[in-house]
Enzyme design. Structure first.
Site, PDB file in Angstrom:
ATOM      1  N   CYS A 233       0.883  -1.181   0.000  1.00 22.90           N
ATOM      2  CA  CYS A 233       0.000   0.000   0.000  1.00 22.90           C
ATOM      3  C   CYS A 233       0.912   1.220   0.000  1.00 22.90           C
ATOM      4  CB  CYS A 233      -0.950  -0.024   1.201  1.00 22.90           C
ATOM      5  SG  CYS A 233      -0.127  -0.039   2.804  1.00 22.90           S
ATOM      6  N   GLY A 234       0.576   2.276   0.718  1.00 21.42           N
ATOM      7  CA  GLY A 234       1.452   3.431   0.778  1.00 21.42           C
ATOM      8  C   GLY A 234       2.605   3.224   1.742  1.00 21.42           C
TER       9      GLY A 234
END
Length: 278
Positions: A233-234
């Site tokens: 994800c981030g």
């Protein structure tokens, strides 16, 4: 062993278990821009877990600490090797799966996420307080590092050619496609080549996980063979939401790319794909 998730009613029914440890993993801010209606509330008897205390100080956000530090922080919270841990957050499902994954990565299997979190607990009228519980007892938690649940950047780079694992990205469709800016200033958007996108919000329904049938339908469209899965994800937080949902529906080996997109995009020379470009 604890189930992967528990309901508010399950938690209420098991509240008197002497081995139960309830952890509040809520944070003050998040990159998804979500806000809670319950900033000043805690489930009665819960202890506050600071994700910062369980994160390494590096130029990357939210990186998991060493087993030694993890063990020390758990003992400060009064957590022991026999503890049955339930973790929740005040957004429903956001940071709590990250804590679930951290405990699993440190060898503790008796850990579950409260499905729907604090909002679901409040909606059922169960007890809340305005301050977390303080524990003066030191636990005897012993960390046992499970490297198989953690993917490093070298492994993800190697996967570009071997394609041994399927990388699943939990960011929004716009960030994955490179059509929306990253919330971290100066960070390029786009995705790791050959990765697929399952935005974490796609598997949630009003702050709770969708039904097992709905989750199975989502994952079977993406996962068509029994090869290992790497979740990204981030910064490695919302990847754990998708990983936990996937754990409910398929038996593939699973790991989290802890450095996630932030590490990939900041590492010089790595390929980045964006929508409409090779």
């Amino acid at each position: 062993m604890m189930p992967l998730t528990v309901s508010p009613q399950w938690l209420q029914d098991n509240f008197e278990d002497p081995d139960l440890v309830l952890l509040d993993a809520s944070t003050q801010d998040n990159k998804a821009g979500k806000q809670s209606d319950f900033d000043s509330l805690f489930i009665k008897g819960s202890r506050q877990l600071s994700l910062k205390a369980f994160s390494r100080e590096t130029d990357l956000p939210s990186m998991l600490v060493s087993p030694e530090v993890f063990q020390e922080e758990c003992r400060k919270l009064g957590i022991s090797s026999t503890s049955k841990i339930v973790v929740y957050d005040n957004l429903g499902i956001y940071t709590s799966p990250r804590v679930w994954w951290m405990f699993r990565a440190m060898g503790h299997k008796d850990v579950a996420v409260l499905d729907g979190g604090l909002p679901a607990w409040v909606s059922q009228g169960f007890d809340t307080v305005h301050h977390p519980e303080k524990t003066t007892r030191t636990g005897n938690f012993a960390a046992s590092y499970n490297a198989g649940l953690i993917a490093g950047i070298d492994q993800v780079i190697d996967n570009l050619s071997t394609r041994r694992s399927l990388v699943i990205d939990a960011r929004s469709e716009g960030r994955f496609n490179g059509t929306t800016s990253e919330p971290r200033a100066g960070l390029k958007s786009g995705h790791i080549p050959h990765s697929v996108n399952i935005p974490f919000e796609k598997i949630l329904n009003q702050g709770s996980f969708k039904s097992p049938e709905e989750l199975k339908e989502i994952f079977t469209q993406i996962i068509t063979e029994n090869r290992p899965l790497i979740f990204s994800c981030g910064s490695g937080v919302t990847a754990c939401i998708v990983m936990l949902a996937c754990e409910m529906t398929c038996t593939n080996d699973k790991a989290v790319f802890d450095g996630s997109w932030t590490q990939w995009a900041l590492t010089e020379g790595l390929p980045i794909e964006i929508l409409g470009h090779g």
